[in-house]
Write a protein that holds these residues in place. Sequence first.
Motif, mmCIF file in Angstrom:
data_model
loop_
_atom_site.group_PDB
_atom_site.id
_atom_site.type_symbol
_atom_site.label_atom_id
_atom_site.label_comp_id
_atom_site.label_asym_id
_atom_site.label_seq_id
_atom_site.Cartn_x
_atom_site.Cartn_y
_atom_site.Cartn_z
ATOM 1 N N VAL A 284 0.817 -1.206 0.000
ATOM 2 C CA VAL A 284 0.000 0.000 0.000
ATOM 3 C C VAL A 284 0.856 1.262 0.000
ATOM 4 O O VAL A 284 1.972 1.272 0.497
ATOM 5 N N ALA A 285 0.308 2.332 -0.571
ATOM 6 C CA ALA A 285 0.960 3.636 -0.600
ATOM 7 C C ALA A 285 0.028 4.659 0.030
ATOM 8 O O ALA A 285 -1.117 4.788 -0.392
ATOM 9 N N GLU A 286 0.499 5.348 1.060
ATOM 10 C CA GLU A 286 -0.281 6.387 1.738
ATOM 11 C C GLU A 286 -1.672 5.885 2.145
ATOM 12 O O GLU A 286 -2.690 6.453 1.771
ATOM 13 N N PRO A 287 -1.747 4.811 2.958
ATOM 14 C CA PRO A 287 -3.045 4.218 3.277
ATOM 15 C C PRO A 287 -3.839 5.008 4.321
ATOM 16 O O PRO A 287 -3.273 5.731 5.142
ATOM 17 N N ILE A 288 -5.141 4.837 4.270
ATOM 18 C CA ILE A 288 -6.039 5.319 5.315
ATOM 19 C C ILE A 288 -7.055 4.212 5.573
ATOM 20 O O ILE A 288 -7.750 3.774 4.655
ATOM 21 N N LEU A 289 -7.111 3.717 6.806
ATOM 22 C CA LEU A 289 -8.147 2.779 7.210
ATOM 23 C C LEU A 289 -9.309 3.587 7.769
ATOM 24 O O LEU A 289 -9.102 4.548 8.521
ATOM 25 N N PHE A 290 -10.522 3.197 7.417
ATOM 26 C CA PHE A 290 -11.707 3.950 7.807
ATOM 27 C C PHE A 290 -12.807 2.969 8.171
ATOM 28 O O PHE A 290 -12.983 1.956 7.489
ATOM 29 N N TYR A 291 -13.538 3.242 9.240
ATOM 30 C CA TYR A 291 -14.620 2.370 9.695
ATOM 31 C C TYR A 291 -15.850 3.226 9.954
ATOM 32 O O TYR A 291 -15.774 4.234 10.666
ATOM 33 N N ASP A 292 -16.994 2.832 9.377
ATOM 34 C CA ASP A 292 -18.221 3.597 9.550
ATOM 35 C C ASP A 292 -19.429 2.689 9.379
ATOM 36 O O ASP A 292 -19.502 1.927 8.406
ATOM 37 N N ASN A 293 -20.340 2.761 10.315
ATOM 38 C CA ASN A 293 -21.595 1.997 10.247
ATOM 39 C C ASN A 293 -21.373 0.509 9.980
ATOM 40 O O ASN A 293 -22.055 -0.095 9.157
ATOM 41 N N GLY A 294 -20.391 -0.083 10.653
ATOM 42 C CA GLY A 294 -20.142 -1.513 10.521
ATOM 43 C C GLY A 294 -19.378 -1.934 9.286
ATOM 44 O O GLY A 294 -19.215 -3.113 9.034
ATOM 45 N N LYS A 295 -18.897 -0.969 8.505
ATOM 46 C CA LYS A 295 -18.144 -1.289 7.288
ATOM 47 C C LYS A 295 -16.724 -0.746 7.394
ATOM 48 O O LYS A 295 -16.503 0.340 7.921
ATOM 49 N N SER A 296 -15.774 -1.516 6.857
ATOM 50 C CA SER A 296 -14.364 -1.117 6.854
ATOM 51 C C SER A 296 -13.929 -0.766 5.441
ATOM 52 O O SER A 296 -14.319 -1.436 4.476
ATOM 53 N N PHE A 297 -13.099 0.257 5.341
ATOM 54 C CA PHE A 297 -12.614 0.713 4.045
ATOM 55 C C PHE A 297 -11.116 0.960 4.114
ATOM 56 O O PHE A 297 -10.576 1.319 5.160
ATOM 57 N N LEU A 298 -10.451 0.751 2.997
ATOM 58 C CA LEU A 298 -9.040 1.085 2.843
ATOM 59 C C LEU A 298 -8.920 1.987 1.626
ATOM 60 O O LEU A 298 -9.347 1.619 0.532
ATOM 61 N N TYR A 299 -8.393 3.162 1.850
ATOM 62 C CA TYR A 299 -8.096 4.096 0.762
ATOM 63 C C TYR A 299 -6.587 4.184 0.660
ATOM 64 O O TYR A 299 -5.888 4.207 1.670
ATOM 65 N N LEU A 300 -6.066 4.195 -0.561
ATOM 66 C CA LEU A 300 -4.626 4.263 -0.744
ATOM 67 C C LEU A 300 -4.295 4.905 -2.077
ATOM 68 O O LEU A 300 -5.134 5.002 -2.959
ATOM 69 N N GLY A 301 -3.068 5.338 -2.191
ATOM 70 C CA GLY A 301 -2.593 5.948 -3.423
ATOM 71 C C GLY A 301 -2.063 7.338 -3.175
ATOM 72 O O GLY A 301 -2.452 8.002 -2.221
ATOM 73 N N SER A 302 -1.128 7.736 -4.017
ATOM 74 C CA SER A 302 -0.570 9.083 -3.886
ATOM 75 C C SER A 302 0.079 9.490 -5.194
ATOM 76 O O SER A 302 0.856 8.752 -5.774
ATOM 77 N N GLY A 303 -0.273 10.649 -5.668
ATOM 78 C CA GLY A 303 0.379 11.183 -6.850
ATOM 79 C C GLY A 303 -0.169 10.638 -8.154
ATOM 80 O O GLY A 303 -1.101 9.837 -8.190
ATOM 81 N N ASN A 304 0.440 11.079 -9.234
ATOM 82 C CA ASN A 304 -0.003 10.676 -10.571
ATOM 83 C C ASN A 304 0.323 9.233 -10.904
ATOM 84 O O ASN A 304 -0.381 8.595 -11.670
ATOM 85 N N SER A 305 1.408 8.697 -10.344
ATOM 86 C CA SER A 305 1.802 7.329 -10.691
ATOM 87 C C SER A 305 1.039 6.280 -9.885
ATOM 88 O O SER A 305 0.992 5.122 -10.283
ATOM 89 N N VAL A 306 0.463 6.656 -8.754
ATOM 90 C CA VAL A 306 -0.308 5.733 -7.929
ATOM 91 C C VAL A 306 -1.647 6.402 -7.634
ATOM 92 O O VAL A 306 -1.777 7.145 -6.670
ATOM 93 N N PRO A 307 -2.650 6.185 -8.478
ATOM 94 C CA PRO A 307 -3.927 6.886 -8.302
ATOM 95 C C PRO A 307 -4.641 6.449 -7.023
ATOM 96 O O PRO A 307 -4.386 5.379 -6.476
ATOM 97 N N LEU A 308 -5.555 7.277 -6.554
ATOM 98 C CA LEU A 308 -6.346 6.982 -5.369
ATOM 99 C C LEU A 308 -7.272 5.803 -5.644
ATOM 100 O O LEU A 308 -7.960 5.761 -6.653
ATOM 101 N N ILE A 309 -7.250 4.835 -4.732
ATOM 102 C CA ILE A 309 -8.082 3.639 -4.833
ATOM 103 C C ILE A 309 -8.827 3.496 -3.512
ATOM 104 O O ILE A 309 -8.255 3.701 -2.449
#
Length: 90
Positions: A54-79
């Motif tokens: 992972v690159a620049e990850p953010i773990l997020f939890y809301d209403n019983g659901k877990s999410f992973l956001y990652l990516g940084s810059g033009n070469s690694v888009p936000l996912i």
Amino acid sequence: MIFANLPTEENASTVVDINNELYFTASGTNAIYKTDHPDLGQWKVADESLLYSVAEPILFYDNGKSFLYLGSGNSVPLIGLELDTETFFP
């Protein structure tokens, strides 16, 4: 000072509380770690099969659901991925 078996040398770490357990990951790793006793410094691997490091990850939890956001810059888009809260598989 308590030392844990975490990749603390990696950049951009993220921690989230899910049901009274802390979950940790950081840039450059493909694992998510968890603990219910951070004061003891004992963490175990919750999942080490993320599809890629992972690159620049953010773990997020809301209403019983877990999410992973990652990516940084033009070469690694936000996912954004919804993760199963029990297995952490997408």
